[in-house]
Write a protein that holds these residues in place. Structure first.
Motif, PDB file in Angstrom:
ATOM      1  N   ILE A 345     -11.391  -6.746  15.624  1.00 27.67           N
ATOM      2  CA  ILE A 345     -10.647  -6.669  14.129  1.00 27.67           C
ATOM      3  C   ILE A 345      -9.687  -7.768  13.822  1.00 27.67           C
ATOM      4  O   ILE A 345      -8.602  -7.930  14.499  1.00 27.67           O
ATOM      5  CB  ILE A 345      -9.695  -5.228  14.243  1.00 27.67           C
ATOM      6  N   ASP A 346     -10.097  -8.454  12.811  1.00 28.75           N
ATOM      7  CA  ASP A 346      -9.413  -9.720  12.458  1.00 28.75           C
ATOM      8  C   ASP A 346      -8.186  -9.379  11.570  1.00 28.75           C
ATOM      9  O   ASP A 346      -7.799  -8.326  11.450  1.00 28.75           O
ATOM     10  CB  ASP A 346     -10.353 -10.639  11.593  1.00 28.75           C
ATOM     11  N   PHE A 347      -7.542 -10.466  11.383  1.00 33.12           N
ATOM     12  CA  PHE A 347      -6.232 -10.390  10.495  1.00 33.12           C
ATOM     13  C   PHE A 347      -6.262  -9.719   9.218  1.00 33.12           C
ATOM     14  O   PHE A 347      -5.581  -8.928   9.080  1.00 33.12           O
ATOM     15  CB  PHE A 347      -5.683 -11.667  10.403  1.00 33.12           C
ATOM     16  N   THR A 348      -7.380  -9.902   8.518  1.00 37.16           N
ATOM     17  CA  THR A 348      -7.275  -9.084   7.111  1.00 37.16           C
ATOM     18  C   THR A 348      -7.583  -7.683   7.361  1.00 37.16           C
ATOM     19  O   THR A 348      -6.963  -6.908   6.488  1.00 37.16           O
ATOM     20  CB  THR A 348      -8.292  -9.959   6.040  1.00 37.16           C
ATOM     21  N   GLU A 349      -8.137  -7.148   8.382  1.00 38.16           N
ATOM     22  CA  GLU A 349      -8.728  -5.934   8.668  1.00 38.16           C
ATOM     23  C   GLU A 349      -7.283  -5.160   8.977  1.00 38.16           C
ATOM     24  O   GLU A 349      -7.156  -4.083   8.828  1.00 38.16           O
ATOM     25  CB  GLU A 349      -9.702  -5.915   9.764  1.00 38.16           C
ATOM     26  N   ARG A 350      -6.552  -5.721   9.867  1.00 32.27           N
ATOM     27  CA  ARG A 350      -5.312  -5.318  10.253  1.00 32.27           C
ATOM     28  C   ARG A 350      -4.319  -5.177   9.385  1.00 32.27           C
ATOM     29  O   ARG A 350      -3.539  -4.269   9.205  1.00 32.27           O
ATOM     30  CB  ARG A 350      -4.985  -6.124  11.742  1.00 32.27           C
ATOM     31  N   LEU A 351      -4.408  -6.237   8.455  1.00 29.59           N
ATOM     32  CA  LEU A 351      -3.570  -6.125   7.246  1.00 29.59           C
ATOM     33  C   LEU A 351      -3.708  -4.910   6.365  1.00 29.59           C
ATOM     34  O   LEU A 351      -2.821  -4.390   5.960  1.00 29.59           O
ATOM     35  CB  LEU A 351      -3.607  -7.527   6.285  1.00 29.59           C
ATOM     36  N   TRP A 352      -4.985  -4.705   6.142  1.00 27.65           N
ATOM     37  CA  TRP A 352      -5.450  -3.439   5.509  1.00 27.65           C
ATOM     38  C   TRP A 352      -4.777  -2.161   6.130  1.00 27.65           C
ATOM     39  O   TRP A 352      -4.174  -1.346   5.187  1.00 27.65           O
ATOM     40  CB  TRP A 352      -7.024  -3.364   5.467  1.00 27.65           C
ATOM     41  N   GLU A 353      -4.735  -2.093   7.260  1.00 23.34           N
ATOM     42  CA  GLU A 353      -4.145  -0.877   7.828  1.00 23.34           C
ATOM     43  C   GLU A 353      -2.671  -0.449   7.515  1.00 23.34           C
ATOM     44  O   GLU A 353      -2.108   0.520   7.541  1.00 23.34           O
ATOM     45  CB  GLU A 353      -4.296  -0.972   9.430  1.00 23.34           C
ATOM     46  N   ILE A 354      -2.196  -1.477   7.072  1.00 22.55           N
ATOM     47  CA  ILE A 354      -0.477  -1.621   6.685  1.00 22.55           C
ATOM     48  C   ILE A 354      -0.377  -1.583   5.370  1.00 22.55           C
ATOM     49  O   ILE A 354       0.456  -0.680   4.824  1.00 22.55           O
ATOM     50  CB  ILE A 354       0.028  -3.127   7.288  1.00 22.55           C
ATOM     51  N   LEU A 355      -1.113  -2.020   4.608  1.00 21.82           N
ATOM     52  CA  LEU A 355      -1.060  -2.302   2.977  1.00 21.82           C
ATOM     53  C   LEU A 355      -1.645  -0.844   2.375  1.00 21.82           C
ATOM     54  O   LEU A 355      -0.998  -0.645   1.253  1.00 21.82           O
ATOM     55  CB  LEU A 355      -1.602  -3.450   2.500  1.00 21.82           C
ATOM     56  N   ARG A 356      -2.241  -0.316   3.138  1.00 25.53           N
ATOM     57  CA  ARG A 356      -2.824   0.939   2.536  1.00 25.53           C
ATOM     58  C   ARG A 356      -2.028   2.051   2.323  1.00 25.53           C
ATOM     59  O   ARG A 356      -2.085   3.236   1.792  1.00 25.53           O
ATOM     60  CB  ARG A 356      -4.059   1.556   3.172  1.00 25.53           C
ATOM     61  N   GLU A 357      -0.643   1.825   2.957  1.00 27.88           N
ATOM     62  CA  GLU A 357       0.618   2.676   2.971  1.00 27.88           C
ATOM     63  C   GLU A 357       1.335   2.408   1.685  1.00 27.88           C
ATOM     64  O   GLU A 357       2.423   3.086   1.531  1.00 27.88           O
ATOM     65  CB  GLU A 357       1.325   2.664   4.254  1.00 27.88           C
ATOM     66  N   CYS A 358       1.117   1.210   1.083  1.00 25.10           N
ATOM     67  CA  CYS A 358       1.769   0.831  -0.067  1.00 25.10           C
ATOM     68  C   CYS A 358       1.633   2.092  -1.257  1.00 25.10           C
ATOM     69  O   CYS A 358       0.662   2.616  -1.291  1.00 25.10           O
ATOM     70  CB  CYS A 358       1.596  -0.366  -0.786  1.00 25.10           C
ATOM     71  N   ARG A 359       2.745   2.336  -1.945  1.00 25.33           N
ATOM     72  CA  ARG A 359       2.744   3.293  -2.891  1.00 25.33           C
ATOM     73  C   ARG A 359       3.452   2.736  -4.415  1.00 25.33           C
ATOM     74  O   ARG A 359       3.683   3.646  -5.306  1.00 25.33           O
ATOM     75  CB  ARG A 359       3.603   4.631  -2.760  1.00 25.33           C
ATOM     76  N   SER A 360       3.306   1.578  -4.439  1.00 22.99           N
ATOM     77  CA  SER A 360       3.882   0.768  -5.684  1.00 22.99           C
ATOM     78  C   SER A 360       3.228  -0.493  -5.800  1.00 22.99           C
ATOM     79  O   SER A 360       3.073  -1.174  -4.773  1.00 22.99           O
ATOM     80  CB  SER A 360       5.309   0.696  -5.920  1.00 22.99           C
ATOM     81  N   ASN A 361       3.248  -0.900  -7.172  1.00 23.78           N
ATOM     82  CA  ASN A 361       2.833  -2.428  -7.372  1.00 23.78           C
ATOM     83  C   ASN A 361       3.728  -3.307  -6.593  1.00 23.78           C
ATOM     84  O   ASN A 361       3.700  -4.398  -6.195  1.00 23.78           O
ATOM     85  CB  ASN A 361       2.451  -2.425  -8.837  1.00 23.78           C
TER      86      ASN A 361
END
Length: 617
Positions: A345-361
């Motif tokens: 699982i590369d860097f951008t895939e792991r980054l998605w796991e984190i950023l999908r928790e964002c709730r504001s622009n």
């Protein structure tokens, strides 16, 4: 005055509105539902692929003391002759005087369990049967169309009745076309004991002189049925999955609940629904739903900022999410993350796991700016998948190789575009991995070819979209196919790898055949020999229902010969299909007899102005 009365009879979109609907004729609730949701009559093949209008009283708000606790073995006292359901009394005689005289004092406390009906019974607040008869008669005689243009003109109308008459009528229905009118009466005949069987046969004997008859039976096992109650945290867009195993075989009206021949074929029908937590890969479905919302926003030209309300509340604080981004950057050279399939699982895939928790622009922009700062300082040194085509992956490669960086300005929806791209990369690889890991395809190349075909179809139908939006649309049929083949494998013996691979291709090809616009319509049917169904799916061969249809046709009049004159539909269900019918099984001890039996009588008439009263069906 005549116009007012006629328009008062018509059912309009205002009556079935989701928000503050208008009460029909000032008293009644109107619901427009899929035929599969309505117990008993919805199982008649006459209504396949149709919507049904259901009319009853509005729900009565209960006090906390009246709420049913579904987690306990609640019991309903039946010593009184009236059961209160939804504010309307349903009368059933559970104990007669002779039984009380012959028994002991314990009989005075005889109780009936209602736990089995709280979850799976269709919610109704029934109308008194006499009133339903009067309204139906008015609809029959009215020259005004039953519906306005917002409701399909051939939709049948069913009144939910209180079964307070001698025949225990639970439904009265009407279906009108320009030339014909069908009238329906559904009566509860009791259980499947000797008395109940005699009641069914008495009804059928009344039709025996009409003409030629055709009879068929469907035995159905409900593996997954629509839920009437959902969890509070479920998305509004949730579409319940449905899975049924049906066995159709010829019979006659006197072979009630007969077993199918051993050579019978079974049809497994599966609707994967959408975001149903009971289905495999629910977490992936929720990710794909988020991606679809982002894609739709990118396609829009209204210029509005991205709306995050669809995502609900995050389980993490803004500061925690930013800290996780910084930790990911710090760990890029320290570890290689793999999942249980040993996939990198590369860097951008792991980054998605984190950023999908964002709730504001604002938060998403701050997190991306942290990434950009790290790229400028060359703090990110990592290996990416060669086919990772996201813009963020390109920036990381440029930073690692010392090439000039062209950092995008995070204006408009640029941050959403970047987020969607890395989401697509992660989702695509997860999907391919699952197909290969579970041997649903013969090789990874096969599933990649299917994805390529899906992308080409989307590109041909919707040219001019960004690649991330195209990929999101293309992944939908593959994901639904993954859920479907996973369910089929758990239900049927598809042991041969070639059989599994062929079924996978058939499922995905069907789902890719046209653009998916409504998840209610997505389904797959597979007809197999009965012996191919896993034994645990049919425990003891105790089906959830039997549905026997008898169609009576004219045989004498030359003008009408072969046309349908009447029909009868016998429906047997192990679980009381409507609230208020639970008492039917109170005194039936034999397990094989514990079916609630109903008979729906249907008579077909030419449209005319004669008044239809209580004896027409």
């Amino acid at each position: 005055l005549l116009f007012r009365v006629m328009s008062d009879l018509q059912i309009t979109s205002a009556h079935v509105a989701k928000d503050l609907p208008v009460l029909y004729r000032d008293y009644f609730r109107v619901r427009l539902i899929d035929h599969r949701q309505l117990p008993i009559v919805g199982n008649d093949s006459l209504f396949d692929l149709q919507q049904i209008v259901v009319i009853d009283y509005p729900d009565v708000v209960k006090t906390p003391r009246e709420e049913v606790d579904e987690d306990k073995e609640n019991m309903m006292d039946t010593t009184a002759s009236t059961v209160q359901v939804g504010g309307s009394p349903l009368k059933f005689e559970f104990l007669n005087l002779d039984k009380l005289k012959a028994g002991d004092s314990d009989l005075l406390n005889f109780k009936v369990s209602i736990r089995t009906i709280t979850e799976n019974s269709f919610p109704i607040n029934p109308i008194h049967v006499d009133r339903a008869f009067r309204i139906r008669s008015s609809l029959y005689n009215s020259e005004c169309p039953l519906f306005d243009s917002s409701i399909p003109s051939n939709s049948p109308v069913f009144f939910a009745c209180d079964a307070a008459d001698e025949m225990r009528t639970v439904y009265l229905g009407i279906q009108k076309t320009a030339t014909l009118c069908r009238l329906f009466n559904t009566e509860c005949t009791g259980g499947l004991n000797e008395e109940g069987r005699e009641a069914i046969l008495d009804i059928l004997d009344r039709f025996s002189s009409i003409g030629e008859k055709q009879c068929k039976t469907r035995m159905q096992i409900e593996i997954l049925r629509p839920r009437l109650h959902k969890k509070e945290d479920e998305m509004d867009i949730t579409v319940d999955a449905i899975s049924t195993l049906s066995l159709d075989y010829p019979t006659n009206e006197y072979d009630i609940a007969s077993s199918p021949p051993s050579t019978t074929h079974a049809t497994l029908t599966f609707y994967p629904g959408w975001c149903d937590p009971r289905i495999d890969y629910d977490a992936m479905t929720r990710d794909l739903q988020s991606m679809m919302v982002m894609a739709k926003s990118l396609e829009s030209t209204d210029g509005n900022p991205f709306d995050w309300t669809f995502a609900g509340e995050s389980k993490k604080s803004d500061s925690d999410i930013q800290s996780e981004v910084r930790a990911l950057i710090a760990d890029t050279n320290k570890q290689v993350v793999t999942d249980e399939s040993k996939r990198y699982i590369d860097f951008t895939e792991r980054l998605w796991e984190i950023l999908r928790e964002c709730r504001s622009n604002e938060l998403l922009v701050k997190c991306l700016q942290i990434i950009f700062s790290a790229l400028r300082s060359k703090s990110i040194s990592t290996i990416l998948h060669e086919d990772n085509d996201s813009n963020l992956a390109s920036l990381i490669r440029d930073s690692c190789k010392g090439r000039p960086l062209h950092i995008p300005r995070l204006e408009g929806l640029a941050h959403i575009q970047l987020l969607l791209e890395i989401a697509v990369e992660r989702f695509r690889r997860d999907t391919i991995t699952e197909f290969v890991k579970r041997s649903f395809v013969a090789s990874e190349g096969d599933i990649r070819d299917m994805l390529k075909s899906s992308v080409e179809r989307v590109r041909g139908e919707h040219g001019g979209m960004s690649q991330a939006v195209e990929d999101t649309r293309a992944l939908i049929p593959l994901h639904l196919g993954l859920q479907t083949i996973s369910h089929l494998e758990g239900t049927l013996n598809l042991a041969h790898r070639s059989t599994l691979a062929k079924t996978t291709k058939d499922v995905i090809t069907r789902y890719m055949s046209k653009e998916i616009k409504n998840f209610h319509d997505v389904h797959f049917e597979l007809r197999v020999p009965l012996i191919q169904v896993k034994p645990e799916v049919i425990p003891g061969m105790k089906p959830s229902s039997f549905s026997t249809e008898i169609v009576y046709k004219f045989k004498k009049q030359k003008k009408c010969q072969g046309e349908e004159r009447a029909r009868a539909h016998i429906f047997l269900a192990r679980t009381p299909p409507l609230r208020g019918l639970e008492g039917v099984l109170a005194n039936i001890d034999d397990v094989s007899d514990r079916y609630v039996a109903t008979v729906t009588k249907c008579s077909t008439y030419e449209v005319k102005k004669d008044t239809v009263g209580r004896s027409e069906a």
